[in-house]
Design a protein around this motif. Structure first.
Motif, short mmCIF file in Angstrom:
data_model
loop_
_atom_site.label_atom_id
_atom_site.label_comp_id
_atom_site.label_asym_id
_atom_site.label_seq_id
_atom_site.Cartn_x
_atom_site.Cartn_y
_atom_site.Cartn_z
N GLU A 12 0.83 -1.21 0.00
CA GLU A 12 0.00 0.00 0.00
C GLU A 12 0.87 1.26 0.00
O GLU A 12 0.59 2.22 -0.71
CB GLU A 12 -0.94 -0.01 1.21
N GLN A 13 1.93 1.23 0.79
CA GLN A 13 2.86 2.36 0.83
C GLN A 13 3.50 2.56 -0.54
O GLN A 13 3.56 3.69 -1.06
CB GLN A 13 3.95 2.10 1.88
N ARG A 15 2.31 1.58 -3.43
CA ARG A 15 1.28 2.00 -4.39
C ARG A 15 1.05 3.50 -4.32
O ARG A 15 0.95 4.18 -5.35
CB ARG A 15 -0.02 1.24 -4.15
N GLU A 16 0.96 4.03 -3.11
CA GLU A 16 0.74 5.47 -2.95
C GLU A 16 1.90 6.28 -3.52
O GLU A 16 1.68 7.26 -4.25
CB GLU A 16 0.54 5.81 -1.48
N LYS A 17 3.12 5.87 -3.22
CA LYS A 17 4.30 6.60 -3.72
C LYS A 17 4.40 6.49 -5.24
O LYS A 17 4.68 7.48 -5.91
CB LYS A 17 5.58 6.05 -3.07
N LEU A 18 4.15 5.30 -5.77
CA LEU A 18 4.23 5.10 -7.22
C LEU A 18 3.16 5.92 -7.94
O LEU A 18 3.43 6.52 -8.99
CB LEU A 18 4.10 3.62 -7.55
N ALA A 19 1.96 5.98 -7.38
CA ALA A 19 0.89 6.77 -7.99
C ALA A 19 1.27 8.25 -8.03
O ALA A 19 1.05 8.94 -9.04
CB ALA A 19 -0.41 6.57 -7.22
N GLN A 20 1.86 8.75 -6.94
CA GLN A 20 2.30 10.15 -6.92
C GLN A 20 3.37 10.41 -7.96
O GLN A 20 3.36 11.44 -8.63
CB GLN A 20 2.81 10.52 -5.53
N ILE A 21 4.30 9.47 -8.09
CA ILE A 21 5.39 9.64 -9.07
C ILE A 21 4.82 9.66 -10.48
O ILE A 21 5.18 10.52 -11.29
CB ILE A 21 6.44 8.53 -8.89
N LEU A 22 3.92 8.72 -10.79
CA LEU A 22 3.35 8.67 -12.14
C LEU A 22 2.51 9.90 -12.43
O LEU A 22 2.45 10.37 -13.56
CB LEU A 22 2.50 7.40 -12.31
N LEU A 23 1.87 10.44 -11.42
CA LEU A 23 1.00 11.60 -11.61
C LEU A 23 1.77 12.91 -11.72
O LEU A 23 1.49 13.74 -12.59
CB LEU A 23 -0.02 11.68 -10.47
N PHE A 24 2.78 13.09 -10.86
CA PHE A 24 3.45 14.40 -10.77
C PHE A 24 4.87 14.45 -11.31
O PHE A 24 5.34 15.52 -11.67
CB PHE A 24 3.46 14.88 -9.31
N GLU A 25 5.57 13.35 -11.36
CA GLU A 25 7.00 13.37 -11.70
C GLU A 25 7.30 12.95 -13.14
O GLU A 25 8.32 13.31 -13.68
CB GLU A 25 7.78 12.46 -10.74
N VAL A 26 6.44 12.15 -13.74
CA VAL A 26 6.69 11.65 -15.09
C VAL A 26 5.81 12.42 -16.06
O VAL A 26 4.59 12.44 -15.92
CB VAL A 26 6.39 10.14 -15.18
N SER A 27 6.45 13.05 -17.03
CA SER A 27 5.69 13.86 -17.99
C SER A 27 5.78 13.25 -19.38
O SER A 27 6.43 13.78 -20.27
CB SER A 27 6.20 15.30 -18.00
N ASP A 28 5.11 12.12 -19.56
CA ASP A 28 5.05 11.46 -20.85
C ASP A 28 3.58 11.46 -21.28
O ASP A 28 2.72 10.95 -20.57
CB ASP A 28 5.57 10.02 -20.73
N PRO A 29 3.28 12.05 -22.44
CA PRO A 29 1.87 12.10 -22.87
C PRO A 29 1.24 10.72 -23.05
O PRO A 29 0.03 10.58 -22.95
CB PRO A 29 1.91 12.87 -24.19
N ASP A 30 2.07 9.70 -23.32
CA ASP A 30 1.53 8.35 -23.45
C ASP A 30 1.05 7.79 -22.12
O ASP A 30 0.33 6.79 -22.08
CB ASP A 30 2.57 7.40 -24.05
N LEU A 31 1.46 8.42 -21.02
CA LEU A 31 1.05 7.94 -19.70
C LEU A 31 -0.10 8.75 -19.12
O LEU A 31 -0.42 8.61 -17.95
CB LEU A 31 2.25 7.95 -18.74
N LEU A 36 -3.32 3.23 -11.91
CA LEU A 36 -2.54 2.23 -11.18
C LEU A 36 -3.53 1.42 -10.37
O LEU A 36 -4.09 1.90 -9.40
CB LEU A 36 -1.52 2.93 -10.28
N THR A 37 -3.78 0.18 -10.81
CA THR A 37 -4.82 -0.63 -10.17
C THR A 37 -4.32 -1.46 -9.01
O THR A 37 -5.11 -1.90 -8.18
CB THR A 37 -5.50 -1.55 -11.19
N GLY A 38 -3.02 -1.70 -8.94
CA GLY A 38 -2.51 -2.50 -7.83
C GLY A 38 -1.00 -2.61 -7.87
O GLY A 38 -0.37 -2.36 -8.89
N VAL A 39 -0.45 -2.99 -6.72
CA VAL A 39 0.99 -3.18 -6.59
C VAL A 39 1.24 -4.39 -5.70
O VAL A 39 0.60 -4.52 -4.66
CB VAL A 39 1.66 -1.93 -5.96
N ASP A 40 2.10 -5.28 -6.14
CA ASP A 40 2.56 -6.39 -5.33
C ASP A 40 4.04 -6.20 -5.09
O ASP A 40 4.80 -5.95 -6.02
CB ASP A 40 2.34 -7.73 -6.03
N VAL A 41 4.46 -6.35 -3.84
CA VAL A 41 5.87 -6.21 -3.47
C VAL A 41 6.34 -7.54 -2.91
O VAL A 41 5.65 -8.14 -2.08
CB VAL A 41 6.06 -5.08 -2.43
#
Length: 134
Positions: A12-13, A15-31, A36-41
């Motif tokens: 869960e931790q 997933r939250e960090k990865l979602a923030q990174i994909l939303l705010f840190e990565v600027s690719d129009p294809d994304l 992000l539906t789930g994360v398994d660690v």
């Protein structure tokens, strides 16, 4: 991957960090417009499997964009999580929503033969009554 209380919390931790990174840190129009539906660690936190959902016609473009961003995302995620290791990220397109939609459409388009009453072996009862040879 094996699940226990700790791995759920860690997942869960992550997933939250990865979602923030994909939303705010990565600027690719294809994304744009991905979910992000789930994360398994893994238990040792060395592997992270991230499930991403998007429109079916964009699977290829999104997969390529995620592979391009993998190094940057891994670096940002490693710093953000503060774990001893920075997990290897395995991206996987989540098609469960598309499959559910396909099944829902199939259930709406019920063939006319489904309405025919059948016996326990699956043969139509109406035909058996009409045909004396059966």
């Amino acid at each position: 991957m094996k699940k226990n209380q700790n791995s759920r919390r860690v997942g869960e931790q992550a997933r939250e960090k990865l979602a923030q990174i994909l939303l705010f840190e990565v600027s690719d129009p294809d994304l744009d417009l991905i979910t992000l539906t789930g994360v398994d660690v893994s238990v040792d936190k060395s592997v992270l499997r991230a499930y991403v959902s998007c429109e079916p016609d964009r699977y290829e473009a999104v997969s390529e964009a995620l592979e391009r961003a993998k190094g940057r995302v891994r670096s940002l995620l490693g710093r953000s999580l503060g774990w001893r290791v920075s997990p290897e990220i395995i991206w996987q397109i989540d098609t469960t929503a598309d499959e559910a939609e396909r099944i829902a459409r199939a259930l709406q388009d019920v063939p006319p033969t489904m309405g025919v009453e059948k016996d326990e072996e699956g043969y139509p009862i109406a035909e058996a009554a009409e045909s004396p040879e059966h």
